[in-house]
Write a protein that holds these residues in place. Structure first.
Motif, PDB file in Angstrom:
ATOM      1  N   PRO A 385     -14.649  15.890 -45.412  1.00  0.00           N
ATOM      2  CA  PRO A 385     -13.934  16.830 -44.526  1.00  0.00           C
ATOM      3  C   PRO A 385     -14.657  18.152 -44.309  1.00  0.00           C
ATOM      4  O   PRO A 385     -14.706  18.660 -43.189  1.00  0.00           O
ATOM      5  N   MET A 386     -15.216  18.737 -45.381  1.00  0.00           N
ATOM      6  CA  MET A 386     -15.900  20.018 -45.227  1.00  0.00           C
ATOM      7  C   MET A 386     -17.111  19.879 -44.297  1.00  0.00           C
ATOM      8  O   MET A 386     -17.357  20.722 -43.434  1.00  0.00           O
ATOM      9  N   GLN A 387     -17.870  18.784 -44.475  1.00  0.00           N
ATOM     10  CA  GLN A 387     -19.025  18.552 -43.613  1.00  0.00           C
ATOM     11  C   GLN A 387     -18.579  18.298 -42.178  1.00  0.00           C
ATOM     12  O   GLN A 387     -19.251  18.698 -41.225  1.00  0.00           O
ATOM     13  N   GLN A 388     -17.434  17.654 -42.001  1.00  0.00           N
ATOM     14  CA  GLN A 388     -16.897  17.437 -40.654  1.00  0.00           C
ATOM     15  C   GLN A 388     -16.685  18.763 -39.945  1.00  0.00           C
ATOM     16  O   GLN A 388     -17.058  18.936 -38.781  1.00  0.00           O
ATOM     17  N   ASP A 389     -16.069  19.714 -40.646  1.00  0.00           N
ATOM     18  CA  ASP A 389     -15.828  21.032 -40.064  1.00  0.00           C
ATOM     19  C   ASP A 389     -17.131  21.685 -39.626  1.00  0.00           C
ATOM     20  O   ASP A 389     -17.224  22.282 -38.549  1.00  0.00           O
ATOM     21  N   LEU A 390     -18.156  21.601 -40.482  1.00  0.00           N
ATOM     22  CA  LEU A 390     -19.429  22.266 -40.193  1.00  0.00           C
ATOM     23  C   LEU A 390     -20.122  21.620 -39.000  1.00  0.00           C
ATOM     24  O   LEU A 390     -20.637  22.319 -38.118  1.00  0.00           O
ATOM     25  N   VAL A 391     -20.148  20.304 -38.958  1.00  0.00           N
ATOM     26  CA  VAL A 391     -20.838  19.613 -37.870  1.00  0.00           C
ATOM     27  C   VAL A 391     -20.129  19.871 -36.539  1.00  0.00           C
ATOM     28  O   VAL A 391     -20.763  20.191 -35.525  1.00  0.00           O
ATOM     29  N   THR A 392     -18.804  19.735 -36.525  1.00  0.00           N
ATOM     30  CA  THR A 392     -18.069  19.978 -35.270  1.00  0.00           C
ATOM     31  C   THR A 392     -18.217  21.433 -34.824  1.00  0.00           C
ATOM     32  O   THR A 392     -18.360  21.699 -33.631  1.00  0.00           O
ATOM     33  N   SER A 393     -18.233  22.354 -35.773  1.00  0.00           N
ATOM     34  CA  SER A 393     -18.408  23.770 -35.422  1.00  0.00           C
ATOM     35  C   SER A 393     -19.799  24.024 -34.867  1.00  0.00           C
ATOM     36  O   SER A 393     -19.968  24.811 -33.927  1.00  0.00           O
ATOM     37  N   ALA A 394     -20.826  23.376 -35.446  1.00  0.00           N
ATOM     38  CA  ALA A 394     -22.199  23.557 -34.969  1.00  0.00           C
ATOM     39  C   ALA A 394     -22.338  23.069 -33.534  1.00  0.00           C
ATOM     40  O   ALA A 394     -22.957  23.732 -32.691  1.00  0.00           O
ATOM     41  N   VAL A 395     -21.753  21.913 -33.235  1.00  0.00           N
ATOM     42  CA  VAL A 395     -21.825  21.372 -31.874  1.00  0.00           C
ATOM     43  C   VAL A 395     -21.050  22.273 -30.910  1.00  0.00           C
ATOM     44  O   VAL A 395     -21.538  22.624 -29.830  1.00  0.00           O
ATOM     45  N   GLU A 396     -19.841  22.667 -31.308  1.00  0.00           N
ATOM     46  CA  GLU A 396     -19.017  23.512 -30.440  1.00  0.00           C
ATOM     47  C   GLU A 396     -19.702  24.837 -30.145  1.00  0.00           C
ATOM     48  O   GLU A 396     -19.767  25.284 -28.996  1.00  0.00           O
ATOM     49  N   ASP A 397     -20.242  25.470 -31.163  1.00  0.00           N
ATOM     50  CA  ASP A 397     -20.907  26.754 -30.972  1.00  0.00           C
ATOM     51  C   ASP A 397     -22.133  26.609 -30.070  1.00  0.00           C
ATOM     52  O   ASP A 397     -22.378  27.457 -29.211  1.00  0.00           O
ATOM     53  N   ALA A 398     -22.901  25.540 -30.253  1.00  0.00           N
ATOM     54  CA  ALA A 398     -24.079  25.315 -29.414  1.00  0.00           C
ATOM     55  C   ALA A 398     -23.688  25.204 -27.942  1.00  0.00           C
ATOM     56  O   ALA A 398     -24.340  25.791 -27.061  1.00  0.00           O
ATOM     57  N   LEU A 399     -22.618  24.472 -27.657  1.00  0.00           N
ATOM     58  CA  LEU A 399     -22.167  24.305 -26.277  1.00  0.00           C
ATOM     59  C   LEU A 399     -21.662  25.621 -25.698  1.00  0.00           C
ATOM     60  O   LEU A 399     -21.973  25.973 -24.550  1.00  0.00           O
ATOM     61  N   ARG A 400     -20.892  26.348 -26.471  1.00  0.00           N
ATOM     62  CA  ARG A 400     -20.356  27.623 -25.988  1.00  0.00           C
ATOM     63  C   ARG A 400     -21.492  28.613 -25.696  1.00  0.00           C
ATOM     64  O   ARG A 400     -21.494  29.299 -24.675  1.00  0.00           O
ATOM     65  N   GLN A 401     -22.478  28.678 -26.604  1.00  0.00           N
ATOM     66  CA  GLN A 401     -23.604  29.584 -26.391  1.00  0.00           C
ATOM     67  C   GLN A 401     -24.420  29.167 -25.182  1.00  0.00           C
ATOM     68  O   GLN A 401     -24.948  30.017 -24.454  1.00  0.00           O
ATOM     69  N   ALA A 402     -24.538  27.862 -24.936  1.00  0.00           N
ATOM     70  CA  ALA A 402     -25.283  27.385 -23.769  1.00  0.00           C
ATOM     71  C   ALA A 402     -24.611  27.836 -22.471  1.00  0.00           C
ATOM     72  O   ALA A 402     -25.276  28.255 -21.520  1.00  0.00           O
ATOM     73  N   VAL A 403     -23.275  27.765 -22.422  1.00  0.00           N
ATOM     74  CA  VAL A 403     -22.552  28.218 -21.221  1.00  0.00           C
ATOM     75  C   VAL A 403     -22.726  29.724 -21.049  1.00  0.00           C
ATOM     76  O   VAL A 403     -23.029  30.213 -19.951  1.00  0.00           O
ATOM     77  N   SER A 442     -15.964  17.442 -23.029  1.00  0.00           N
ATOM     78  CA  SER A 442     -15.345  16.885 -24.225  1.00  0.00           C
ATOM     79  C   SER A 442     -16.428  16.249 -25.092  1.00  0.00           C
ATOM     80  O   SER A 442     -17.424  15.739 -24.576  1.00  0.00           O
ATOM     81  N   THR A 443     -16.220  16.283 -26.386  1.00  0.00           N
ATOM     82  CA  THR A 443     -17.204  15.777 -27.347  1.00  0.00           C
ATOM     83  C   THR A 443     -16.499  14.910 -28.372  1.00  0.00           C
ATOM     84  O   THR A 443     -15.474  15.316 -28.934  1.00  0.00           O
ATOM     85  N   GLU A 444     -17.061  13.741 -28.619  1.00  0.00           N
ATOM     86  CA  GLU A 444     -16.551  12.875 -29.676  1.00  0.00           C
ATOM     87  C   GLU A 444     -17.687  12.536 -30.622  1.00  0.00           C
ATOM     88  O   GLU A 444     -18.809  12.261 -30.190  1.00  0.00           O
ATOM     89  N   LEU A 445     -17.397  12.580 -31.920  1.00  0.00           N
ATOM     90  CA  LEU A 445     -18.398  12.273 -32.935  1.00  0.00           C
ATOM     91  C   LEU A 445     -17.930  11.101 -33.785  1.00  0.00           C
ATOM     92  O   LEU A 445     -16.768  11.047 -34.192  1.00  0.00           O
ATOM     93  N   GLU A 446     -18.848  10.216 -34.042  1.00  0.00           N
ATOM     94  CA  GLU A 446     -18.610   9.106 -34.953  1.00  0.00           C
ATOM     95  C   GLU A 446     -19.671   9.207 -36.039  1.00  0.00           C
ATOM     96  O   GLU A 446     -20.862   9.046 -35.765  1.00  0.00           O
ATOM     97  N   CYS A 447     -19.251   9.503 -37.276  1.00  0.00           N
ATOM     98  CA  CYS A 447     -20.196   9.912 -38.314  1.00  0.00           C
ATOM     99  C   CYS A 447     -20.130   9.029 -39.547  1.00  0.00           C
ATOM    100  O   CYS A 447     -19.071   8.506 -39.916  1.00  0.00           O
ATOM    101  N   ASP A 448     -21.297   8.904 -40.190  1.00  0.00           N
ATOM    102  CA  ASP A 448     -21.333   8.375 -41.546  1.00  0.00           C
ATOM    103  C   ASP A 448     -21.849   9.495 -42.439  1.00  0.00           C
ATOM    104  O   ASP A 448     -21.776  10.663 -42.062  1.00  0.00           O
ATOM    105  N   ASN A 449     -22.396   9.166 -43.578  1.00  0.00           N
ATOM    106  CA  ASN A 449     -22.804  10.206 -44.524  1.00  0.00           C
ATOM    107  C   ASN A 449     -24.177  10.791 -44.236  1.00  0.00           C
ATOM    108  O   ASN A 449     -24.633  11.676 -44.963  1.00  0.00           O
ATOM    109  N   SER A 450     -24.860  10.327 -43.191  1.00  0.00           N
ATOM    110  CA  SER A 450     -26.194  10.862 -42.920  1.00  0.00           C
ATOM    111  C   SER A 450     -26.365  11.344 -41.485  1.00  0.00           C
ATOM    112  O   SER A 450     -27.179  12.220 -41.224  1.00  0.00           O
ATOM    113  N   ARG A 451     -25.586  10.800 -40.550  1.00  0.00           N
ATOM    114  CA  ARG A 451     -25.766  11.208 -39.161  1.00  0.00           C
ATOM    115  C   ARG A 451     -24.499  10.930 -38.360  1.00  0.00           C
ATOM    116  O   ARG A 451     -23.603  10.223 -38.811  1.00  0.00           O
ATOM    117  N   CYS A 452     -24.481  11.494 -37.153  1.00  0.00           N
ATOM    118  CA  CYS A 452     -23.348  11.313 -36.247  1.00  0.00           C
ATOM    119  C   CYS A 452     -23.848  10.832 -34.896  1.00  0.00           C
ATOM    120  O   CYS A 452     -24.864  11.322 -34.387  1.00  0.00           O
TER     121      CYS A 452
END
Length: 899
Positions: A385-403, A442-452
């Motif tokens: 769960p903690m890694q989920q938060d970080l990965v989703t936040s990293a993607v979201e922030d990257a998209l927001r900064q790009a706009v 919209s963004t959807e992630l499907e993740c295992d323990n090494s990549r999404c």
């Protein structure tokens, strides 16, 4: 440059390594800049003199993609190479600081293969090909450098170097071929393998033999190079051409005998792949028959093609003999032909102007209002769960900064998006209508323990059905979950590919510098905590400040710091938070300090300090630095509203609505009209808003307020009762209390007035309302104490609402001159306001100036203030006046003055 090189003037040190120092110098004879490499260690007799070897090797190769050597100076104990000066960055630096499309990356690799092919044709093997030995300038020109450990592969020279080639292990382990690591004899195929590692890392975004957070030690990676096959690039780049991913893997074949590619063959294949990609991008655009396109809407090259038969001279061999034009000699031109020529010239000029106009229109980029939805994880994701938060936040922030970093794109605020999705969680079309968005990502992630597996979708309005959204474009790619810099950069690259019609996505403002992976991870953790969960605190502000001290080029953190400091100030009114924000902005690097984002941060800093003069200066500065029109209109409206200029605020919000028809702007327009006292226009804006989002709390609450002012008590009480059940807000409790008071239910009114004050004990409206109820119920001492508190809070305020409350408090305290002074200020700011007229009626009635009171009663009623508001005891004295009784009868309140 010392006495050893008298013809050169050394200017500064460019770089330093184990084998020498490189200086920028001036060639005084030829008046050009050069790079001079000085050997810091002179080898003993019998050892390979690398500096001289590099000079000899470079002298064999003359190619645009290889650094050229001009001269060599051998003074016995001091060797210097005079080389071409190439103002550039290493490939690593260039990629970190520049946005590169796949086509641009292929262009770089094509140049690299061309330079390598030239070296191999001259029998030179580089032996140390890696990103730090590849230079790229601002125009994208690439050159290979540092041939210090290269080998000669020709038969005539190879014998004298055979001992050197066998057992050689100079260079970087991370980019060596298996045979180089194993100290076997080398040929050009060793460079091909190293080229493959560089190309894989450039295109895919990760080293082919690297695993885990840091990839392991160099020795671990070298072992994998010799023993493992890297993951096929096609698994990591789902949308990449198979011709490219197959080429990458062919370069990384381990058995030397199976590695048959040459640099020339690679150059040729890259050229074809790049051409195919460019053609594919062109073909994705909508096409129609040429005959149906207005000529001005064609690209210039197409215009020339379409016109060439009309404008090129007729070739004699293709014209029938009977129609060939015979030459004339010095014949005068008749007057009527002169006129025709003039008319024709003017016609051609007009056509050219029309063509230029249509060409400019065709090339205009449509502005986009973009919603970035919070990324969602599929049910099959097994990441912690903690890694989920970080990965989703990293993607979201990257998209927001790009706009944010794209001209002609406007990022719709997350607060506005959240307000809509909370009421309509599964209705994206409702979100589009309510926010005025042109595009939803919209963004959807499907993740295992090494990549999404990351999937981006760009949703737009369906041209044939306004109630449905259509997928305009999609991108799928794989992201390593432990490399946040890679997630950030690749997310932005994939986002850019969603907008093929936008050539400058993420390129209009700040150029990002390299950020340490640990620092970026710390930022993402704070972003997740603050933006994702709303947990801003003094501790998070401390961490952000420390992060910006360590990593001042982490530009996104400045906006997060500003939001956190502003929220803390609003909650606590502790001005030290604003001072800290000021200091952080002052210490930001020049690139940020002179950007539009710094001006935006400074505007909100000035606004929090209520320094409107400075805020206006920041608006001008933001506009000068390229802020979009929506942002500027929002700032203007905010300042007008804060200054009590409600008409100008409503006008600014209306103009913003024309650019982005959103419910939020409709509400702000309605609220400005409500403050102005124009209830008709306020209700008109609200009705439009409620048709789009009928369950919106803010709209319902403001509608109830309007009903309250209009005296529609049953509607107002019903609406407020429903609101306070679900949301126990102080303002709604106060308004419900007022509605009960107007309905002469004073005990209920007192109950809700006390609840409201308990929630917000220093709110002047809550204090004033409770004071009025206490006064009506005969609790005069309690009422006077509360009125005095209102005066203390509002005495220095110059905003219309505050002035009206202040005037009422002064009049209840029998301070006539102060009450009238406050009224005069309010009337100056809002001369047409019905609420100001109503307050004036209260003040003059309490001061027993009945003539003035009656004048303002009439004005308030004409401005749609509900007649029921004149049932309050403050107006009992006016019942003695016939004019007041007649007004009450006119507005269907004839029982007002009957005992």
């Amino acid at each position: 440059m010392d006495n050893k090189l008298p013809h050169y003037s050394r200017e500064r040190l460019l770089g330093e390594g184990g084998m020498g120092k490189v200086y920028l110098a001036q060639d005084n004879q030829l008046q050009r800049q050069v790079a001079i490499k000085e050997l810091t260690y002179q080898p003993k007799d019998g050892e390979v003199n690398h500096a001289l070897q590099e000079a000899r090797l470079l002298a064999r190769v003359n190619h645009a993609n290889i650094i050229q050597i001009y001269n060599v100076h051998d003074e016995g104990d001091h060797i210097s190479l005079v080389m071409e000066y190439f103002n550039s960055k290493t490939l690593t630096q260039f990629l970190l600081e520049s946005y590169c499309t796949l086509v641009k990356k292929l262009d770089l690799l094509q140049q690299l293969s061309a330079g390598l092919a030239a070296a191999h044709k001259s029998d030179v093997i580089h032996c140390d090909l890696k990103p730090n030995n590849i230079l790229v300038n601002a125009q994208g020109l690439l050159k290979i450098t540092d041939f210090g450990i290269a080998l000669i592969a020709s038969n005539e020279i190879n014998n004298e170097q055979a001992d050197s080639a066998e057992g050689m292990q100079y260079g970087s382990l991370l980019y060596m071929s298996p045979e180089q690591i194993q100290k076997k004899p080398l040929d050009y195929r060793s460079d091909i393998f190293s080229f493959g590692i560089v190309a894989y890392q450039l295109v895919v975004g990760s080293h082919p033999f690297s695993l885990g957070n840091n990839g392991g030690s160099a020795t671990d990676i070298a072992q994998r190079i010799c023993q493992k096959t890297p993951e096929h690039a096609k698994n990591l780049m789902l949308n990449a051409p198979s011709a490219l991913t197959d080429l990458l893997m062919e370069m990384l074949i381990q058995p030397l005998e199976h590695r048959t590619l040459t640099a020339s063959a690679i150059e040729n294949r890259l050229k074809h792949i790049r051409t195919a990609l460019i053609q594919a991008e062109i073909s994705e655009q909508a096409t129609i028959p040429l005959s149906e396109v207005p000529l001005g809407e064609l690209p210039l090259s197409a215009q020339l093609t379409a016109n060439e038969y009309a404008t090129q001279p007729i070739q004699q061999g293709f014209v029938p003999q009977s129609t060939q034009i015979q030459p004339t000699e010095n014949l005068p031109i008749p007057w009527f032909r002169q006129s025709n020529i003039a008319i024709t010239s003017m016609t051609i000029l007009c056509i050219m102007l029309i063509l230029l106009y249509w060409f400019d229109k065709a090339n205009e980029v449509e502005s986009k209002q973009v919603v970035i939805l919070k990324p969602t994880l599929s049910d099959s994701s097994i990441m912690a769960p903690m890694q989920q938060d970080l990965v989703t936040s990293a993607v979201e922030d990257a998209l927001r900064q790009a706009v944010i970093n794209t001209k002609d794109m406007y990022l719709i605020s997350q607060r506005e998006v959240n307000a809509i999705t909370k009421a309509y969680p599964d209705d994206l079309n409702k979100l589009r209508q309510a926010t005025g968005a042109s595009d939803i990502i919209s963004t959807e992630l499907e993740c295992d323990n090494s990549r999404c597996k990351v999937s981006f979708s760009r949703l737009v309005a369906n041209e044939n059905n306004d109630d449905r959204l259509a997928v305009k474009s999609e991108k799928n790619w794989l992201a390593p979950i432990d490399k946040f810099n890679a997630i950030f950069s690749t997310s932005q690259m994939q986002f850019a590919s969603l907008f093929p019609e936008h050539s400058e996505v993420n390129q209009s403002a700040l150029v990002h510098r390299p950020i340490n992976e640990d620092d970026y991870r710390d930022y993402i953790e704070l972003y997740s905590q603050i933006k994702g969960h709303g947990n801003y605190s003094a501790d998070s502000l401390d961490q952000l400040e420390a992060l910006l001290t360590r990593s001042p080029y982490l530009y996104a953190a400045y906006g997060l710091f500003r939001e956190t400091a502003s929220n803390l100030y609003i909650d606590t009114r502790d001005k030290s938070y604003l001072k800290r924000l000021e200091l952080v902005l002052q210490k930001s690097p020049p690139e940020y300090r002179y950007s539009v984002y710094h001006a935006i941060d400074s505007f909100w800093l000035a606004s929090n300090r209520e320094n409107m003069a400075d805020a206006r200066l920041q608006v001008s500065e933001a506009k000068r630095r390229g802020a979009d029109e929506l942002t500027i209109l929002g700032f203007d409206a905010f300042m007008f509203f804060s200054s009590g200029k409600y008409q100008q605020a409503a006008d600014a919000y209306t103009n913003a609505f024309k650019l982005r028809p959103s419910s939020n702007l409709l509400y702000n327009t309605a609220f400005s009209y409500w403050r102005l006292g124009d209830l008709v226009k306020a209700e008109t804006s609200l009705n439009i808003m409620l048709k789009i989002i009928p369950n919106n709390y803010n709209a319902i609450s403001l509608q109830a307020n309007i009903w309250l002012l209009q005296g529609k008590l049953e509607l107002a009480i019903s609406a407020f009762e429903k609101i306070v059940v679900s949301l126990n807000k102080g303002t709604d409790l106060t308004n419900l209390s007022m509605a009960y008071a107007l309905n002469k239910q004073y005990i209920k009114s007192l109950e809700f007035a006390q609840k409201a004050l308990k929630l917000s004990p220093k709110h002047p409206v809550n204090l004033l309302n409770l004071a009025d109820i206490e006064m009506i119920l005969g609790n005069e001492s309690e009422a006077i104490s509360l009125y005095q508190k209102v005066v203390i809070i509002l005495a220095e305020k110059d905003e219309v609402k505050s002035l009206t409350y202040l005037a009422q408090a002064y009049s209840q305290l029998n301070q006539a001159s102060l009450a009238i002074a406050a009224l005069n200020k309010a009337q100056t700011l809002a001369p047409e306001s019905g609420e100001v007229a109503y307050t004036s009626a209260i003040v003059y009635s309490l001061l027993k100036e009945n003539a003035s009171a009656l004048h303002h009663v009439k004005a308030a009623l004409q401005d749609n203030i509900g007649v029921v508001w004149f049932n309050l005891p403050w107006f009992d004295g006016l019942c003695a006046a016939d004019e007041f009784q007649q007004l009450m009868q006119k507005y269907d309140n004839a029982e007002r003055c009957i005992n």
